[in-house]
Design a protein around this motif. Structure first.
Motif, PDB file in Angstrom:
ATOM      1  N   ASP A 342      33.427 101.200  46.691  1.00 55.57           N
ATOM      2  CA  ASP A 342      35.427 100.558  46.675  1.00 55.57           C
ATOM      3  C   ASP A 342      36.439 101.353  46.891  1.00 55.57           C
ATOM      4  N   LEU A 345      36.955 102.939  49.643  1.00 55.93           N
ATOM      5  CA  LEU A 345      37.794 102.829  50.698  1.00 55.93           C
ATOM      6  C   LEU A 345      38.782 102.082  50.939  1.00 55.93           C
ATOM      7  N   GLN A 346      39.579 101.737  49.390  1.00 55.59           N
ATOM      8  CA  GLN A 346      40.552 101.963  48.806  1.00 55.59           C
ATOM      9  C   GLN A 346      41.591 103.082  49.503  1.00 55.59           C
ATOM     10  N   GLY A 350      43.545 101.218  55.639  1.00 47.29           N
ATOM     11  CA  GLY A 350      42.378 100.515  57.021  1.00 47.29           C
ATOM     12  C   GLY A 350      41.590 100.828  57.502  1.00 47.29           C
ATOM     13  N   GLY A 352      39.251 102.375  56.625  1.00 45.17           N
ATOM     14  CA  GLY A 352      37.556 102.134  56.008  1.00 45.17           C
ATOM     15  C   GLY A 352      38.060 100.119  55.938  1.00 45.17           C
ATOM     16  N   THR A 353      38.704  99.686  56.407  1.00 44.53           N
ATOM     17  CA  THR A 353      37.897  98.194  56.584  1.00 44.53           C
ATOM     18  C   THR A 353      37.301  98.489  58.407  1.00 44.53           C
ATOM     19  N   THR A 354      37.638  99.334  58.917  1.00 49.10           N
ATOM     20  CA  THR A 354      37.009  99.706  60.339  1.00 49.10           C
ATOM     21  C   THR A 354      35.721 100.157  60.229  1.00 49.10           C
ATOM     22  N   GLU A 360      32.726 101.432  55.262  1.00 48.12           N
ATOM     23  CA  GLU A 360      32.603 100.392  55.348  1.00 48.12           C
ATOM     24  C   GLU A 360      30.885 100.260  55.573  1.00 48.12           C
ATOM     25  N   ARG A 364      29.295  97.388  52.504  1.00 49.15           N
ATOM     26  CA  ARG A 364      28.478  96.388  52.738  1.00 49.15           C
ATOM     27  C   ARG A 364      27.036  96.350  51.856  1.00 49.15           C
TER      28      ARG A 364
END
Length: 393
Positions: A342, A345-346, A350, A352-354, A360, A364
């Motif tokens: 986590d 990703l932070q 942005g 990290g969300t791709t 990413e 999941r």
């Protein structure tokens, strides 16, 4: 308690790391991966690469083609393999097969080992483990087991429904947990059965859509409709199912920690590299305490997890059951690994969300780890119960 890594194990770690970097990471975008996992053709290709490198099923004894690693050896090798989400699959050390191999090695008779364990260890087949049931059946509470069996001439008849059965589609065989239909409610007498998945009476009802996508065969709802199981296909002894479940689950919780540590290290490495080169407000991101401290906390969590895994492996290697230790390790590592990914990703923001980085996907994949093999809340409850018993004594 010596946690140092011997030279031969350090060399093996290097071999696995190089194999993952050179042979597996380049395959991570192979199109033969679906929302319900890599295809079996892709899996077999990855297994062939590991076999050629002499790294297939390293946790199995030499007689089954492995390297005979103890739990300390597994901790080192499994983490190195976990650096790619495809690594454990390639080495044939992924769940549920790895846990099933361990169970069969410990409990199965020689005929059962030849029929089911040998081809599984050689990656010729896959397997599944059918214990979890839809509500109100067994999940975190195994005493709620609803799948039943009854004795008949020459064997047993099993009936019931299981769900979230990882790898069921395409599996060659299944290990089924069921209760004696004559046993009372509460603490039933449970037995494990071995059954080929093409047997009449086994129906894969559907494949569930889940947040993770790394298990070949996905996670399925499987029903058993008056499935006949011959006496010789009982795994171990009748009525000992819950005891055998602990034989499987205590080490399996720990090997999950090992594999996911590799993935967490990968996410941390990606985030750290990005924070070193990405600039904001005139400085590299890593020079801003808000970012640098998150990466420092990742280092702390990784270090703690490795110590916890090493200690639990030490207990198991010395003949301890390790049930309590593996329960604590599972909570500590699953929650710390989640924090690591986590934070990573932070730090990536942005990006990290791709899908432009693997973080990413790891985000999941790792989230369900806090749920399967016992959610954190159940393990905490078990630890509290142990404390209560000790206080009474």
């Amino acid at each position: 308690m010596d946690f140092s890594i011997p030279d031969d194990l350090q060399a093996l770690k290097g071999r696995v790391g190089a194999f993952i970097r050179d042979e597996i990471i380049p395959c991570e975008n192979d199109p033969r991966q679906s929302p319900h996992g890599p295809s079996d053709a892709f899996r077999r290709e990855l297994n062939a690469r590991a076999r050629a490198a002499g790294l297939l099923a390293p946790h199995m004894p030499a007689g089954l083609g492995g390297l005979g690693l103890d739990h300390r050896g597994k901790a080192v090798v499994f983490e190195a393999a976990g650096y790619s989400l495809l690594g454990p699959l390639a080495l044939n050390i992924a769940a549920p097969d790895e846990g099933n191999m361990h169970l069969l090695e410990q409990v199965a008779d020689e005929r059962q080992k030849r029929r089911w364990l040998a081809p599984l260890a050689m990656a010729e087949t896959r397997s599944c483990f059918a214990m979890t049931e839809p509500s109100p059946g067994a999940g975190a509470d195994p005493s709620a087991l609803l799948t039943r069996y009854r004795k008949v001439a020459g064997g047993y008849v099993v009936s019931g429904t299981k769900w979230l059965i990882s790898g069921a589609t395409g599996a060659a065989f299944c290990i089924i947990m069921a209760r004696d239909e004559a046993s009372p409610e509460g603490e039933p007498k449970a037995t494990m059965f071995l059954a080929d998945m093409d047997r009449p009476g086994i129906v894969i009802e559907r494949t569930l859509d889940t947040i993770d996508q790394s298990f070949p065969g996905g996670h399925c709802v499987v029903s058993f409709h008056d499935l006949f199981v011959p006496e010789e296909d009982v795994l171990g002894r009748e009525g000992e199912g819950f005891r055998y479940a602990q034989v499987r689950l205590a080490p399996a919780r720990l090997t999950h920690c090992m594999r996911w540590l590799g993935a967490a290290q990968r996410a941390h490495d990606v985030a750290t590299a990005y924070a070193r080169q990405r600039r904001a407000f005139g400085r590299a991101l890593i020079d801003h305490e808000g970012v640098g401290f998150q990466l420092a906390d990742n280092e702390l969590d990784l270090h703690t997890c490795r110590l916890v895994v090493a200690h639990t492996a030490w207990v198991l290697d010395r003949g301890g059951k390790g049930r309590h230790e593996s329960s604590m390790a599972k909570v500590i590592c699953s929650e710390a690994i989640w924090r690591i990914v986590d934070r990573s990703l932070q730090v990536l923001g942005g990006l990290g969300t791709t899908g432009d980085t693997v973080v990413e996907r790891i985000f999941r994949e790792v989230r369900p780890f806090r749920i399967y093999d016992g959610p954190s809340e159940v393990h905490r409850w078990s630890i509290a119960r142990k404390l209560a018993r000790e206080a009474v004594q």
